[in-house]
Design an enzyme around this catalytic site. Structure first.
Site, PDB file in Angstrom:
ATOM      1  N   GLN A 142      58.451  57.196  14.805  1.00 15.41           N
ATOM      2  CA  GLN A 142      58.744  58.384  13.985  1.00 15.41           C
ATOM      3  C   GLN A 142      58.466  58.110  12.501  1.00 15.41           C
ATOM      4  O   GLN A 142      58.098  59.023  11.764  1.00 15.41           O
ATOM      5  CB  GLN A 142      60.215  58.807  14.152  1.00 15.41           C
ATOM      6  CG  GLN A 142      60.547  59.399  15.504  1.00 15.41           C
ATOM      7  CD  GLN A 142      61.063  58.345  16.460  1.00 15.41           C
ATOM      8  OE1 GLN A 142      60.669  57.181  16.402  1.00 15.41           O
ATOM      9  NE2 GLN A 142      61.938  58.742  17.358  1.00 15.41           N
ATOM     10  N   ASN A 198      72.779  56.410  14.582  1.00 10.87           N
ATOM     11  CA  ASN A 198      71.458  56.840  14.100  1.00 10.87           C
ATOM     12  C   ASN A 198      70.397  56.024  14.839  1.00 10.87           C
ATOM     13  O   ASN A 198      70.714  55.133  15.640  1.00 10.87           O
ATOM     14  CB  ASN A 198      71.359  56.667  12.572  1.00 10.87           C
ATOM     15  CG  ASN A 198      70.120  57.338  12.009  1.00 10.87           C
ATOM     16  OD1 ASN A 198      69.840  58.497  12.319  1.00 10.87           O
ATOM     17  ND2 ASN A 198      69.340  56.636  11.216  1.00 10.87           N
ATOM     18  N   LYS A 199      69.158  56.323  14.555  1.00 18.07           N
ATOM     19  CA  LYS A 199      68.017  55.699  15.238  1.00 18.07           C
ATOM     20  C   LYS A 199      68.170  54.184  15.358  1.00 18.07           C
ATOM     21  O   LYS A 199      68.605  53.526  14.415  1.00 18.07           O
ATOM     22  CB  LYS A 199      66.744  56.067  14.465  1.00 18.07           C
ATOM     23  CG  LYS A 199      65.453  55.489  14.989  1.00 18.07           C
ATOM     24  CD  LYS A 199      65.213  55.721  16.465  1.00 18.07           C
ATOM     25  CE  LYS A 199      65.260  57.179  16.876  1.00 18.07           C
ATOM     26  NZ  LYS A 199      65.347  57.333  18.368  1.00 18.07           N
ATOM     27  N   ARG A 247      69.776  65.635  25.447  1.00 17.15           N
ATOM     28  CA  ARG A 247      69.880  64.391  24.667  1.00 17.15           C
ATOM     29  C   ARG A 247      71.347  64.245  24.242  1.00 17.15           C
ATOM     30  O   ARG A 247      71.892  65.109  23.567  1.00 17.15           O
ATOM     31  CB  ARG A 247      68.950  64.421  23.439  1.00 17.15           C
ATOM     32  CG  ARG A 247      67.478  64.475  23.830  1.00 17.15           C
ATOM     33  CD  ARG A 247      66.561  64.118  22.676  1.00 17.15           C
ATOM     34  NE  ARG A 247      66.619  62.705  22.361  1.00 17.15           N
ATOM     35  CZ  ARG A 247      66.113  62.182  21.236  1.00 17.15           C
ATOM     36  NH1 ARG A 247      65.564  62.967  20.329  1.00 17.15           N
ATOM     37  NH2 ARG A 247      66.168  60.885  21.025  1.00 17.15           N
ATOM     38  N   ARG A 253      62.409  66.753  17.601  1.00 13.66           N
ATOM     39  CA  ARG A 253      63.495  65.766  17.625  1.00 13.66           C
ATOM     40  C   ARG A 253      64.172  65.789  16.266  1.00 13.66           C
ATOM     41  O   ARG A 253      63.786  66.555  15.379  1.00 13.66           O
ATOM     42  CB  ARG A 253      63.022  64.361  18.064  1.00 13.66           C
ATOM     43  CG  ARG A 253      61.590  64.004  17.904  1.00 13.66           C
ATOM     44  CD  ARG A 253      61.142  63.890  16.479  1.00 13.66           C
ATOM     45  NE  ARG A 253      62.024  63.044  15.712  1.00 13.66           N
ATOM     46  CZ  ARG A 253      62.207  63.105  14.414  1.00 13.66           C
ATOM     47  NH1 ARG A 253      61.551  64.009  13.693  1.00 13.66           N
ATOM     48  NH2 ARG A 253      63.026  62.306  13.778  1.00 13.66           N
ATOM     49  N   GLY A 254      65.174  64.913  16.078  1.00 19.44           N
ATOM     50  CA  GLY A 254      65.976  64.945  14.849  1.00 19.44           C
ATOM     51  C   GLY A 254      67.210  65.792  15.122  1.00 19.44           C
ATOM     52  O   GLY A 254      67.090  66.930  15.612  1.00 19.44           O
ATOM     53  N   ALA A 255      68.393  65.239  14.798  1.00 15.35           N
ATOM     54  CA  ALA A 255      69.647  65.880  15.210  1.00 15.35           C
ATOM     55  C   ALA A 255      69.766  67.353  14.803  1.00 15.35           C
ATOM     56  O   ALA A 255      70.021  68.217  15.652  1.00 15.35           O
ATOM     57  CB  ALA A 255      70.829  65.062  14.693  1.00 15.35           C
ATOM     58  N   ASP A 284      72.819  60.893  13.643  1.00 11.41           N
ATOM     59  CA  ASP A 284      72.875  61.763  14.825  1.00 11.41           C
ATOM     60  C   ASP A 284      74.305  62.168  15.152  1.00 11.41           C
ATOM     61  O   ASP A 284      74.539  63.200  15.771  1.00 11.41           O
ATOM     62  CB  ASP A 284      72.234  61.063  16.020  1.00 11.41           C
ATOM     63  CG  ASP A 284      70.728  61.137  15.894  1.00 11.41           C
ATOM     64  OD1 ASP A 284      70.157  60.344  15.118  1.00 11.41           O
ATOM     65  OD2 ASP A 284      70.128  62.037  16.515  1.00 11.41           O
TER      66      ASP A 284
HETATM   67  O1  MRU Z   1      65.153  60.084  18.500  1.00 15.59           O
HETATM   68  P1  MRU Z   1      65.028  60.966  17.301  1.00 15.59           P
HETATM   69  O2  MRU Z   1      63.669  60.954  16.682  1.00 15.59           O
HETATM   70  O3  MRU Z   1      65.537  62.376  17.573  1.00 15.59           O
HETATM   71  O4  MRU Z   1      66.030  60.317  16.253  1.00 15.59           O
HETATM   72  C1  MRU Z   1      66.161  60.918  14.989  1.00 15.59           C
HETATM   73  C2  MRU Z   1      67.089  60.171  14.099  1.00 15.59           C
HETATM   74  O5  MRU Z   1      67.685  59.186  14.474  1.00 15.59           O
HETATM   75  C3  MRU Z   1      67.338  60.766  12.754  1.00 15.59           C
HETATM   76  O6  MRU Z   1      67.579  59.748  11.810  1.00 15.59           O
HETATM   77  C4  MRU Z   1      68.569  61.673  12.828  1.00 15.59           C
HETATM   78  O7  MRU Z   1      68.470  62.562  13.900  1.00 15.59           O
HETATM   79  C5  MRU Z   1      68.763  62.436  11.582  1.00 15.59           C
HETATM   80  S1  MRU Z   1      67.481  63.633  11.337  1.00 15.59           S
HETATM   81  C6  MRU Z   1      67.859  64.526   9.958  1.00 15.59           C
END
Ligand code: MRU
Length: 352
Positions: free
Chosen positions: A195, A247-248, A90, A47-49, A237
């Site tokens: 996370q 973002n999250k 996603r 995960r993570g953008a 994201d």
């Molecule tokens: O749902 P996730 O764990 O994929 O969400 C991740 C985030 O929101 C991060 O802050 C974002 O993707 C930036 S990662 C460098």
């Protein structure tokens, strides 16, 4: 971080660290086709953008190797549903569609299917490598914003487990630590999938960076304590053309709290996370995940059977709360509608 590769192309397969098993087990999965990759992204095994974008590119490269086509027309026709399957995993992280578009352009430019197969692997590797380089650069830019001797607060996981390199917000934190500026990192647990507690704690411990976990709800308490934290720094994201940041979930709450306490709120992201085609945050699609992620934990119910739950995975922070956006091309500030497009007017290749 030394030695941690969240994802890797090896022997015509993709090897990835299954993040759902962390922090207790380091289990690597080997994937051979795009369906496995789409499932891994959806199930948040990675995960993570930025990492989602890299993974989707590798997924396309994997799939292309299985296509048997006598000409490019047939090859591209078979590639299209594969791209769509990966794109639908996603919706919020724009890095996903950004990487798939880049891969599609490479396929379309190829002379024959065999050339396309090789070019797609090469492009996926390039997207990965460029992201690592973008992390390095933005981390150096961001570290300049951190005052010496300060503690910072971050949210979710934005490190090596979310990118192709050292991370975005966590990359800045690492760079500030290496420069001797950082006294401590406070990181929120990041309900419901933790996370922050599972992944950020794991990364910071491996690097030996002093860190303190807080419940998401404790951020206001922390900010009210005078001088407890110098700034909040998070990833993104998707960043809309006006500077609104998806973002999250919980990021918006932190931004409003930071504003109330006159604490700078920074967003660190590569330019591949900036979506100039989306004019404001209202247009960003927000992923809603299953109610079970809230009503149960590790397969144990924590709410009465039948409890209804709303589980948005992301929120949007209006740009007025964002003190600066840190990218590999430099740091920009409001008015973002002006400063963000200027990042793309600079010369050179756009970095992932
Ligand atoms: O749902 P996730 O764990 O994929 O969400 C991740 C985030 O929101 C991060 O802050 C974002 O993707 C930036 S990662 C460098």
């Amino acid at each position: 971080m030394q030695g941690i590769k969240a994802i890797e192309w090896a022997n015509d397969r993709v090897r990835l660290l299954d993040q759902t098993r962390l922090p207790h087990q380091e289990v690597y999965l080997e994937l051979d086709d795009h369906l496995q990759m789409a499932a891994a992204i959806r199930e948040m095994r990675l995960r993570g953008a930025p990492l989602i974008g890299i993974a989707a590119a590798y997924g396309m490269a994997l799939a292309a190797r299985h296509i048997q086509a006598s000409n490019m027309q047939v090859f591209l026709a078979q590639l299209r549903p594969i791209t769509e399957a990966l794109a639908s995993t996603r919706p919020t992280a724009v890095n996903l569609s950004w990487a798939l578009e880049r891969m599609t352009l490479v396929a379309e430019a190829a002379a024959d299917p065999q050339v396309a197969q090789e070019a797609l692997v090469a492009e996926a590797l390039r997207i990965h490598q460029e992201n690592a380089e973008a992390n390095r650069r933005l981390s150096q830019h961001g570290a300049q914003l951190i005052p010496a001797g300060s503690a910072v607060l971050t949210h979710c996981n934005t490190g090596s487990l979310a990118t192709g390199g050292s991370g975005t917000a966590l990359g800045v934190i690492r760079a500030a630590w290496e420069q001797g500026k950082l006294s401590r990192v406070y990181h929120s647990e990041t309900r419901p999938l933790l996370q922050g507690a599972r992944l950020t704690a794991w990364e910071l411990a491996r690097d030996g960076i002093p860190a303190t976990l807080i419940a998401d709800d404790a951020a206001g308490f922390l900010m009210r304590r005078r001088d407890a934290i110098a700034c909040v720094i998070v990833g993104a994201d998707r960043i809309a053309a006006n500077g609104d940041v998806a973002n999250k979930i919980g990021t918006y709450t932190l931004a409003v709290l930071a504003s109330e306490h006159a604490i700078p709120f920074y967003v660190a992201a590569p330019t591949s996370t900036i979506d100039l085609n989306t004019t404001s945050g209202d247009q960003i699609p927000i992923e809603e995940r299953s109610a079970e992620e809230l009503t149960a934990f590790a397969d144990v119910a924590v709410a009465p059977a039948g409890t209804e739950a709303l589980n948005p995975a992301f929120d949007v922070t209006p740009h007025r709360y964002v003190s600066a956006i840190i990218t590999e091309r430099g740091v920009v500030r409001d008015p973002y509608a002006k400063s963000l497009p200027q990042l793309f007017q600079q010369e050179g290749v756009r970095h992932a």
